[in-house]
Design an enzyme around this catalytic site. Structure first.
Site, PDB file in Angstrom:
ATOM      1  CG  ASN A   1       1.246  -3.724   6.575  1.00  0.00           C
ATOM      2  OD1 ASN A   1       0.101  -3.755   7.016  1.00  0.00           O
ATOM      3  ND2 ASN A   1       1.968  -2.617   6.581  1.00  0.00           N
TER       4      ASN A   1
ATOM      5  CG  ASP B   1      -4.222   5.691  -6.825  1.00  0.00           C
ATOM      6  OD1 ASP B   1      -3.937   6.560  -6.001  1.00  0.00           O
ATOM      7  OD2 ASP B   1      -4.080   4.472  -6.622  1.00  0.00           O
TER       8      ASP B   1
ATOM      9  CG  HIS C   1      -2.417   2.776  -3.681  1.00  0.00           C
ATOM     10  ND1 HIS C   1      -3.049   3.858  -4.235  1.00  0.00           N
ATOM     11  CD2 HIS C   1      -2.503   2.942  -2.342  1.00  0.00           C
ATOM     12  CE1 HIS C   1      -3.514   4.638  -3.265  1.00  0.00           C
ATOM     13  NE2 HIS C   1      -3.170   4.099  -2.106  1.00  0.00           N
TER      14      HIS C   1
END
Length: 333
Positions: A105, A159, A187
């Site tokens: 990523n 969330d 997260h």
């Protein structure tokens, strides 16, 4: 009619985007009188799928949608954009270490950050959805030095919505009767859903969440773990990730950036931690309580934090520091 804005969605052939694009194109996010040029960015093998998505968007016959541009090139994807919703990321595959996931990523978000820096408007608002969202957002921001750090945020609204909904169901009220829950931190499963400052409207009378729920053991136990592990629970049940609720949360997040939060209410967003009053390390993207006005967010400071909350906030910060340090090693390679 207003001048069209350019909005790019990455990972545009994926299932979150499939739930998201219609809402953006029909005016649920940027307003009912704001024409839009949608840019759909994905990797080359997904281009045939993107063509199908383009056909469907055309077939919706939406008056605000001026143009849809599918592409696999960042110089096309990020050119002159007003808003970037970065949904695409490398998902964790079976047997993959978190470190491997971070490495893959970092490469993606370094490239996209550099492309934002080179091609996007300097006023662009960038929302990172792809996981690990906080650290991906930090890497994108560091790779786009000419765009203000305040223009980058990551999604913890899902969330936040999950937490609000759990409290609402417990109190037997609709979700809009709950306000000011907070998601602190990452997260991930270390995030801390905090209702110490939340309010619940019960039959027209506003109460503190702890007084409305009347179950401290649940609020400090099952409530927190339910919100932390909800994504995994959805995958287990549906065999797919939470695309519909994620798309709704992205819409909420971006709409609030564009139009501001309601007076007296705050929402949760992962933002650059510099200048926070909660003792969180500054060089992180960390989720805080946020108010927004004139497309500018402001951290809600000075909320009293008890020892229970402090420990949870510090634990998720520690995970983010470790993630950041690993990612920065990859970034410098």
């Amino acid at each position: 009619m207003a001048k069209p804005i350019r909005v790019v969605v990455t990972g545009a052939a994926g299932q979150i985007a499939y739930s998201l694009l219609y809402s953006i194109a029909k005016g649920d996010v940027f307003g009912k009188d704001q024409p839009i040029i949608l840019v759909l960015l994905d990797i080359p093998p997904m281009l045939p799928v993107l063509d199908g998505v383009v056909m469907e968007l055309q077939d919706c016959a939406l008056p605000l949608l001026m143009e849809v541009i599918p592409t696999d090139k960042v110089e096309v994807g990020f050119k002159d954009i007003d808003a970037a919703i970065l949904v695409g990321s490398m998902p964790r595959k079976e047997g993959m270490e978190r470190k491997d996931l971070l490495k893959a990523n970092v490469a993606i978000f370094k490239t996209q950050g550099a492309a934002l820096d080179k091609f996007a408007k300097k006023t662009v608002k960038v929302v990172v959805v792809g996981n690990p969202a906080n650290t991906n957002c930090l890497i994108a921001s560091k790779s786009a030095p000419s765009i203000p750090k305040e223009n980058f945020s990551c999604l913890t609204r899902l969330d936040h919505n999950r937490a609000s909904s759990q409290v609402a169901m417990r109190c037997g009220v609709s979700a809009d009767k709950v306000k000011n829950v907070i998601i602190w931190g990452n997260h991930s499963s270390t995030q801390y859903p905090d209702v110490h400052h939340a309010k619940v409207d019960v039959n027209g009378s506003e109460k503190a969440a702890y007084d409305a729920v009347k179950d401290e053991a649940w609020l400090r136990g099952d409530f927190i773990s339910t919100v932390q592990l909800r994504g995994a629970a959805v995958i287990k049940a549906r065999k797919l990730s939470s695309a519909m609720s994620a798309a709704k949360a992205i819409c909420d997040h971006v709409r609030d950036i564009w139009f501001g939060t309601k007076e007296g209410e705050f929402i949760s967003m992962g933002v650059y931690a510099a200048g926070n009053s909660y003792g969180i390390p500054e060089d992180l993207i960390y989720s805080f309580p946020i108010e927004i006005k004139n497309k500018t967010w402001k951290m809600v400071g000075g909320l009293p934090i008890n020892d229970f909350s402090r420990a949870k906030m510090d634990a998720t910060a520690a995970e983010l520091v470790e993630e950041r340090d690993t990612a920065m090693d990859f970034l410098s390679q």
